[in-house]
Design a protein around this motif. Structure first.
Motif, PDB file in Angstrom:
ATOM      1  N   PRO A   1       0.821  -1.218   0.000  1.00 31.77           N
ATOM      2  CA  PRO A   1       0.000   0.000   0.000  1.00 31.77           C
ATOM      3  C   PRO A   1       0.853   1.267   0.000  1.00 31.77           C
ATOM      4  CG  PRO A   1      -0.699  -1.543   1.722  1.00 31.77           C
ATOM      5  CD  PRO A   1       0.614  -2.024   1.208  1.00 31.77           C
TER       6      PRO A   1
ATOM      7  N   ARG B   1      -0.894  11.529   2.909  1.00 34.74           N
ATOM      8  CA  ARG B   1      -1.867  10.992   1.947  1.00 34.74           C
ATOM      9  C   ARG B   1      -2.986  11.994   1.683  1.00 34.74           C
ATOM     10  NH1 ARG B   1      -4.339   4.969   2.601  1.00 34.74           N
ATOM     11  NH2 ARG B   1      -2.164   4.424   2.238  1.00 34.74           N
TER      12      ARG B   1
ATOM     13  N   ARG C   1      -5.025  -1.614   5.097  1.00 40.42           N
ATOM     14  CA  ARG C   1      -3.956  -1.168   4.201  1.00 40.42           C
ATOM     15  C   ARG C   1      -3.165  -0.019   4.824  1.00 40.42           C
ATOM     16  NH1 ARG C   1      -4.356  -2.946  -1.104  1.00 40.42           N
ATOM     17  NH2 ARG C   1      -3.142  -1.167  -1.823  1.00 40.42           N
TER      18      ARG C   1
ATOM     19  N   ASP D   1      -6.390   2.973  -1.792  1.00 44.68           N
ATOM     20  CA  ASP D   1      -5.598   3.829  -0.917  1.00 44.68           C
ATOM     21  C   ASP D   1      -6.187   5.234  -0.802  1.00 44.68           C
ATOM     22  OD1 ASP D   1      -3.595   1.910  -0.211  1.00 44.68           O
ATOM     23  OD2 ASP D   1      -2.761   2.131  -2.218  1.00 44.68           O
TER      24      ASP D   1
END
Length: 407
Positions: free
Chosen positions: A96, A102, A230, A391
């Protein structure tokens, strides 16, 4: 006359008996040998290499003159090859994306859905004259974005006071002012970490962290559980998944698929089985494997059904027999707006929610639900879903969120 009839009957019986005897004798006679012509034809075919008539046991692909195979001659495939045919090859384990930053990477996606709110507020605040009608429009903009009545009144009051003191307002000053006030509303001092630190039992045994994932059907609960796995694997944690949603076989299959993609084991039970039992077994498996985190996906409880909500409380109590539950994440669909607050209140009463995972935030312009749900429950939004990708679940960052709002 009677004598004549009797004689006739005896004659008929005799004829029938003689006929039956002759048929029986003919059947017992051996078949006549083949004629010389037939023998000559058969020998001619043999000399020409033509096959004769097929016999019982002949292989269709093997001539009668060739050696016939026996069962001992049939070779079996090698053991490795047989196992490969029997069991499908496991999918490769994925790596991942790292979770650090992110949300920043997903900011553009968030901005596309949310900047209507920020842009609308900046446009209104940029008016030369801010009268009561303009402030009412600002208030309506915030309420439409599901910020909630209380937080909206609080924000408008602070903005009015600061704009009055500021006097002249350049676009840069307005943007900085709005950013500061929105950050204060969202909250920058809340603990937004998902607590995944295990502990040690009284016997000195390492115990994994336990995270319960709860929520109403349709909010993306099972998908969020898989995506959270993940996130944890990307951060170097080992994970065991508990498929405690036993009322939907598809939910257990879906969670197992998510687990297989990152190498996480999934503990599941029979369809319609006891969810608390599956959750208990998952934690026990996590202890046995020395896992860092156990994620338990519970059934999607309808908040209007008290019996099902009680059962959710039972799951938490049973899990706590092996140690404390570190985190209870409530998954809410951002597109439901204020309706999600009703669900949030009931779940909070039953299982003591510690954090919110807000899904489908990229699919709504009502980002104010972040503020409203935090005020309603007194717990922070910890995760946000911003797409369908594996993701696209990100730790919530207030600054990145507000920057996406105002562009």
């Amino acid at each position: 006359m009677d004598i004549l009839i009797l004689v006739a009957i005896i004659a008929v019986v005799a004829v029938v008996a003689i006929s039956a005897l002759s048929i029986t004798l003919r059947r017992r006679e051996p078949a006549p040998p083949p004629s010389r012509v037939e023998e000559g034809e058969e020998k001619a075919r043999e000399r020409a290499g033509e096959p004769g008539e097929p016999q019982i046991g002949d292989d269709a692909s093997v001539g009668v003159d060739e050696e016939r195979r026996t069962i001992e001659d049939v070779a079996l495939p090698p053991a490795e090859e047989a196992e490969a045919l029997a069991e499908p090859e496991a999918p490769p384990i994925e790596v991942p994306e790292p979770t650090a930053g992110r949300l920043v990477r997903l900011r553009a996606r968030l901005a596309r859905s949310q900047n209507t709110l920020g842009r609308g507020l900046l446009t209104l605040l940029s008016r030369e004259r801010l009268d009561d009608e303009t402030w009412d429009e600002i208030e309506d903009t915030l309420l439409t974005a599901d910020v909630g009545v209380g937080p909206t009144q609080e924000l408008v009051g602070r903005l009015r006071e600061r704009v009055r003191v500021l006097g002249t307002r350049t676009p840069e000053e307005l943007r900085a002012l709005l950013r500061e006030e929105l950050l204060a509303l969202v909250g920058t001092d809340l603990d937004r970490a998902v607590h995944t630190e295990g502990g040690v039992s009284e016997s000195g045994e390492e115990r994994p962290a336990v995270v319960l994932v709860v929520g109403v059907n349709g909010t993306g609960k099972t998908t969020t559980t898989g995506k959270l796995a993940r996130v944890l694997v990307a951060d170097g944690r080992s994970v065991v998944l508990g498929a405690a949603d036993t009322f939907r076989a598809a939910a257990a299959d879906q969670l197992q698929t998510w687990g297989q993609r990152v190498g996480a084991r999934t503990v599941r039970g029979p369809e319609g089985g006891d969810p608390a039992s599956v959750a208990f077994d998952a934690v026990r498996e996590g202890i046995a494997e020395g896992a860092d985190v156990v994620l338990v996906d519970t059934a999607g409880r309808l908040h209007t059904k008290a019996g099902l909500m009680d059962e959710l409380g039972k799951v938490k109590r049973v899990v706590e027999k092996q140690g404390p539950v570190n985190e209870v994440l409530l998954v809410l669909d951002a597109t439901t707006g204020q309706n999600g607050l009703v669900q949030a209140r009931v779940f909070a009463e039953v299982v003591d929610v510690t954090g919110i995972a807000l899904t489908k935030l990229d699919g709504t312009a009502k980002g104010g639900i972040v503020v409203a749900v935090q005020r309603e429950l007194g717990v922070p939004v910890k995760l946000v879903g911003l797409g369908e990708g594996p993701d696209d679940l990100a730790p919530f960052d207030p600054e990145a969120f507000v920057d996406a709002l105002i562009g």
